[in-house]
Design a protein around this motif. Structure first.
Motif, PDB file in Angstrom:
ATOM      1  N   GLY A 118      -9.647  75.888 127.283  1.00 40.35           N
ATOM      2  CA  GLY A 118     -10.368  75.909 128.554  1.00 40.35           C
ATOM      3  C   GLY A 118     -11.175  74.671 128.859  1.00 40.35           C
ATOM      4  N   LEU A 147     -14.306  74.400 129.966  1.00 34.46           N
ATOM      5  CA  LEU A 147     -15.721  74.354 129.594  1.00 34.46           C
ATOM      6  C   LEU A 147     -15.916  73.571 128.300  1.00 34.46           C
ATOM      7  CD1 LEU A 147     -18.234  77.301 129.655  1.00 34.46           C
ATOM      8  CD2 LEU A 147     -18.018  75.883 127.631  1.00 34.46           C
ATOM      9  N   TYR A 151     -16.354  90.870 126.373  1.00 32.74           N
ATOM     10  CA  TYR A 151     -15.509  89.685 126.624  1.00 32.74           C
ATOM     11  C   TYR A 151     -14.263  90.053 127.433  1.00 32.74           C
ATOM     12  CZ  TYR A 151     -12.092  86.035 125.752  1.00 32.74           C
ATOM     13  OH  TYR A 151     -11.107  85.098 125.928  1.00 32.74           O
ATOM     14  N   ASN A 186     -13.917  89.356 131.619  1.00 31.21           N
ATOM     15  CA  ASN A 186     -12.586  88.912 132.056  1.00 31.21           C
ATOM     16  C   ASN A 186     -11.758  89.942 132.809  1.00 31.21           C
ATOM     17  OD1 ASN A 186     -12.784  86.187 131.247  1.00 31.21           O
ATOM     18  ND2 ASN A 186     -12.702  86.896 129.122  1.00 31.21           N
ATOM     19  N   TRP A 233     -14.358  87.920 136.163  1.00 28.83           N
ATOM     20  CA  TRP A 233     -13.351  86.869 136.413  1.00 28.83           C
ATOM     21  C   TRP A 233     -12.534  87.173 137.676  1.00 28.83           C
ATOM     22  CZ3 TRP A 233     -12.475  82.048 134.476  1.00 28.83           C
ATOM     23  CH2 TRP A 233     -11.259  81.444 134.800  1.00 28.83           C
ATOM     24  N   ASP A 285     -21.895  79.377 132.193  1.00 28.26           N
ATOM     25  CA  ASP A 285     -20.803  80.231 132.686  1.00 28.26           C
ATOM     26  C   ASP A 285     -21.083  81.735 132.806  1.00 28.26           C
ATOM     27  OD1 ASP A 285     -18.480  79.825 134.021  1.00 28.26           O
ATOM     28  OD2 ASP A 285     -17.230  79.457 132.273  1.00 28.26           O
ATOM     29  N   TYR A 286     -20.079  82.374 133.452  1.00 24.58           N
ATOM     30  CA  TYR A 286     -20.219  83.757 133.939  1.00 24.58           C
ATOM     31  C   TYR A 286     -20.413  84.797 132.843  1.00 24.58           C
ATOM     32  CZ  TYR A 286     -15.329  83.907 132.470  1.00 24.58           C
ATOM     33  OH  TYR A 286     -14.179  83.846 131.722  1.00 24.58           O
ATOM     34  N   GLN A 287     -20.053  84.465 131.610  1.00 22.54           N
ATOM     35  CA  GLN A 287     -20.213  85.462 130.542  1.00 22.54           C
ATOM     36  C   GLN A 287     -21.693  85.667 130.200  1.00 22.54           C
ATOM     37  OE1 GLN A 287     -18.614  82.520 130.151  1.00 22.54           O
ATOM     38  NE2 GLN A 287     -16.481  82.818 129.498  1.00 22.54           N
ATOM     39  N   HIS A 297     -19.261  77.576 135.780  1.00 18.64           N
ATOM     40  CA  HIS A 297     -18.024  76.785 135.781  1.00 18.64           C
ATOM     41  C   HIS A 297     -16.976  77.329 136.736  1.00 18.64           C
ATOM     42  CE1 HIS A 297     -18.827  74.284 132.077  1.00 18.64           C
ATOM     43  NE2 HIS A 297     -19.806  75.173 132.029  1.00 18.64           N
ATOM     44  N   ILE A 298     -17.140  78.578 137.137  1.00 17.48           N
ATOM     45  CA  ILE A 298     -16.108  79.209 137.980  1.00 17.48           C
ATOM     46  C   ILE A 298     -16.686  79.390 139.392  1.00 17.48           C
ATOM     47  CG2 ILE A 298     -15.185  80.317 135.907  1.00 17.48           C
ATOM     48  CD1 ILE A 298     -16.172  83.017 137.002  1.00 17.48           C
ATOM     49  N   ARG A 308      -3.778  77.421 131.577  1.00 22.38           N
ATOM     50  CA  ARG A 308      -3.881  78.654 130.800  1.00 22.38           C
ATOM     51  C   ARG A 308      -3.043  79.680 131.547  1.00 22.38           C
ATOM     52  NH1 ARG A 308      -7.754  81.468 131.190  1.00 22.38           N
ATOM     53  NH2 ARG A 308      -8.897  80.298 132.745  1.00 22.38           N
ATOM     54  N   SER A 341      -3.666  83.019 126.771  1.00 23.66           N
ATOM     55  CA  SER A 341      -5.055  83.264 127.131  1.00 23.66           C
ATOM     56  C   SER A 341      -5.295  84.764 127.315  1.00 23.66           C
ATOM     57  CB  SER A 341      -5.363  82.518 128.438  1.00 23.66           C
ATOM     58  OG  SER A 341      -6.731  82.578 128.729  1.00 23.66           O
ATOM     59  N   ARG A 342      -6.409  85.257 126.781  1.00 23.64           N
ATOM     60  CA  ARG A 342      -6.876  86.641 127.028  1.00 23.64           C
ATOM     61  C   ARG A 342      -5.737  87.642 126.908  1.00 23.64           C
ATOM     62  NH1 ARG A 342     -10.259  84.262 132.203  1.00 23.64           N
ATOM     63  NH2 ARG A 342     -11.290  82.668 130.948  1.00 23.64           N
TER      64      ARG A 342
HETATM   65  C1  G6P Z   1     -12.511  78.936 131.793  1.00 26.18           C
HETATM   66  C2  G6P Z   1     -13.925  79.466 131.712  1.00 26.18           C
HETATM   67  C3  G6P Z   1     -14.511  79.245 130.335  1.00 26.18           C
HETATM   68  C4  G6P Z   1     -13.570  79.787 129.278  1.00 26.18           C
HETATM   69  C5  G6P Z   1     -12.180  79.187 129.433  1.00 26.18           C
HETATM   70  C6  G6P Z   1     -11.174  79.739 128.431  1.00 26.18           C
HETATM   71  O1  G6P Z   1     -12.513  77.540 131.722  1.00 26.18           O
HETATM   72  O2  G6P Z   1     -14.732  78.883 132.700  1.00 26.18           O
HETATM   73  O3  G6P Z   1     -15.766  79.887 130.225  1.00 26.18           O
HETATM   74  O4  G6P Z   1     -14.059  79.535 127.991  1.00 26.18           O
HETATM   75  O5  G6P Z   1     -11.712  79.458 130.737  1.00 26.18           O
HETATM   76  O6  G6P Z   1     -11.130  81.127 128.484  1.00 26.18           O
HETATM   77  P1  G6P Z   1     -11.503  82.017 127.233  1.00 26.18           P
HETATM   78  O7  G6P Z   1     -11.608  83.412 127.760  1.00 26.18           O
HETATM   79  O8  G6P Z   1     -10.381  81.846 126.281  1.00 26.18           O
HETATM   80  O9  G6P Z   1     -12.804  81.532 126.666  1.00 26.18           O
END
Ligand code: G6P
Length: 497
Positions: free
Chosen positions: A39, A41, A91, A96, A100, A145-147, A169-170, A297, A334-335
């Motif tokens: 990512g 960030l 998470y 997410n 997200w 960031d949003y988390q 960041h989003i 991603r 991803s995720r």
């Molecule tokens: C985006 C988000 C980041 C995140 C990245 C990867 O860039 O803004 O906060 O870390 O995606 O996603 P992940 O869920 O794997 O951290």
């Protein structure tokens, strides 16, 4: 585990993000190793942290891993553990599968679950507690960031001596969408705990200010928000503007568009081994006339489906000759335990399979598809090999891949096709801009990019490179931190007098 006090250090500068820059992964052989986290960030913050003697507080990317602080690549890392259930609820769930999709124009439907919210609050409290333990008196903390949107307020309550910044960041969604969130007021209050709240675009800062006005009734003027020091008592739902003489603090909410370590890409791209690798890639792909590249991603916000649809139609209509053109698509995992991501992967791989089935020849593919992560050097070689870079996000805070491509093109060649819905389009205005929802428009843009004359390519790329090199990640971080420190100094001197 216990943390002996003697070993504990205090840091004047602390970055807090959900993920640490390294991820703990367990390989097929059952052994644990560290990999670079995915990512934008992490990609942006790593060079910032390597140049400052700060601590980075974050999750090491694996459930039930409780580690002591450790150093890596010139950075001090302070791990925050998450249980398997917390990973699921905080998470994968709230971050997410609620925030997200909600913050990305509800491209996928957000799920609202009260247990997820409870865990989000709990985990945000843990991040705030751990940060409060490692931050030096009067230190500077930068939450990402949003988390972690509740951390600024929680941290201010624990440690009023700290200067607190937050960067989103989003995208921050328009009020009509944000207001769906059952916990919208708590999120706004969490963010207002910071001295400065940074966003990617003016539109994001404006959306946040509107949420503040609608939900809290606080006045906003330019980038300034007046937050009363004593809020209306809990349970009272009507908030009013600040009354004359009522004490308040000013929070700044404005844009600070993020960027990349542009010099790294320029230098890497000029290296003989990486240039040789770019030529080798071209050869291995069968020396096509045009290499198109997508790097994302594997996420529904990235518009990979729209890109494939446009490309598939161009092939079907014979506007693109599969013997001359190839699309290389890197879709990094991803995720993978979130349902919408599993479904997306199935859809994309079905479409790639169909297009390849219809148009590939033995020894030549229409799409070269890779559900993999590559090291940065390999990415630079790919950027150099790509004649056309396709960034077709349906919504994206910034999109650093677009900037990485531009920074890598020291030859001032290559064409960037860029979605208007990516934050990067505010700066990279001489890319071939597209609305990815408009498939016909996207097809025409792809054709235009393939056929763009060399002089036009060069003139556009020179402009784009100027923008990326003038606004690199160092400028982003020092710009944000300058405003943060300066603002805090003004507030401190005003409250002392
Ligand atoms: C985006 C988000 C980041 C995140 C990245 C990867 O860039 O803004 O906060 O870390 O995606 O996603 P992940 O869920 O794997 O951290």
């Amino acid at each position: 585990t216990t943390r002996p006090d003697a070993e504990e250090r205090f840091y004047d500068f602390v970055v807090v993000s959900n993920r640490l820059p390294v991820d703990s992964v367990v390989g097929g052989d059952g052994r644990q190793r560290w990999t670079q986290s995915p990512g934008g960030l992490v990609a942006a913050l790593e060079p910032v942290m390597q140049s400052r003697d700060g601590a980075w507080v974050g999750w090491p990317g694996q459930a039930d891993l409780d580690l002591e602080p450790f150093d890596t690549d010139g950075m001090h890392l302070v791990p925050v553990p998450l249980s398997a259930l917390e990973v699921e609820h905080y998470y994968e769930g709230f971050s997410n599968d609620t925030l997200w999709p909600l913050y990305h124009d509800v491209i996928a439907a957000p799920s609202f679950h009260r247990e997820w919210w409870d865990t989000y609050r709990l985990v945000n409290t843990r991040f705030a507690d751990r940060t409060a333990e490692v931050a030096a008196q009067g230190g500077l903390v930068w939450v990402q960031d949003y988390q972690l949107q509740l951390v600024p307020k929680l941290l201010r309550e624990l440690r009023p001596d700290l200067t607190i910044g937050f960067f989103d960041h989003i995208p921050f969604p328009p009020y009509g969408l944000f207001s769906q969130l059952p916990w919208r007021t708590q999120v706004v209050e969490g963010l207002l705990g910071a001295d400065v709240v940074g966003f990617q675009r003016d539109a994001d800062a404006g959306n946040f200010q509107q949420a503040v006005r609608r939900l809290k009734g606080y006045a906003t003027k330019g980038s300034h928000i007046e937050v009363p020091l004593v809020d209306t008592s809990p349970g009272v739902r009507v908030y009013g503007p600040i009354k004359r003489g009522q004490a308040s603090r000013t929070v700044i909410a404005k844009k600070f568009p993020i960027s990349i370590d542009a010099a790294f890409y320029r230098e890497a791209a000029a290296r003989p081994d990486i240039r040789a690798r770019a030529r080798q890639i071209r050869g291995d792909l069968g020396n096509p006339k045009t290499i198109m590249l997508g790097v994302d991603r594997l996420d529904y916000t990235k518009g990979i489906r729209h890109r494939l649809e446009a490309y598939g139609e161009l092939l079907a209509e014979g506007r693109v000759n599969p013997e001359e053109v190839i699309l290389v698509q890197v879709a990094s995992p991803s995720r993978e335990r979130v349902l919408s991501y599993m479904q997306l992967r199935d859809e994309i791989e079905l479409t790639v399979g169909r297009i390849n089935g219809d148009y590939s020849e033995i020894g030549h593919q229409a799409i070269s598809y890779h559900h993999q992560n590559y090291p940065r050097d390999e990415m630079v070689a790919l950027y150099l090999a790509a004649d056309v870079m396709l960034v077709t996000a349906l919504r994206d805070g910034m999109n650093l891949v677009a900037k990485e491509y531009v920074a890598s093109r020291f030859d001032s060649d290559g064409v960037l096709v860029l979605s208007e819905f990516a934050g990067a389009s505010d700066e990279l205005t001489r890319a071939v801009l597209v609305n990815p929802h408009d498939i016909d428009g996207l097809k025409d843009a792809i054709m235009a990019a393939i056929e763009l004359p060399a002089r036009e390519r060069e003139s556009r790329m020179r402009y784009l490179r100027k923008r990326v090199f003038e606004n690199d990640v160092e400028k982003w971080s020092s710009g944000f931190l300058h405003v943060l420190v300066h603002h805090h100094a003004i507030v401190a001197s005003a409250s002392a007098s």
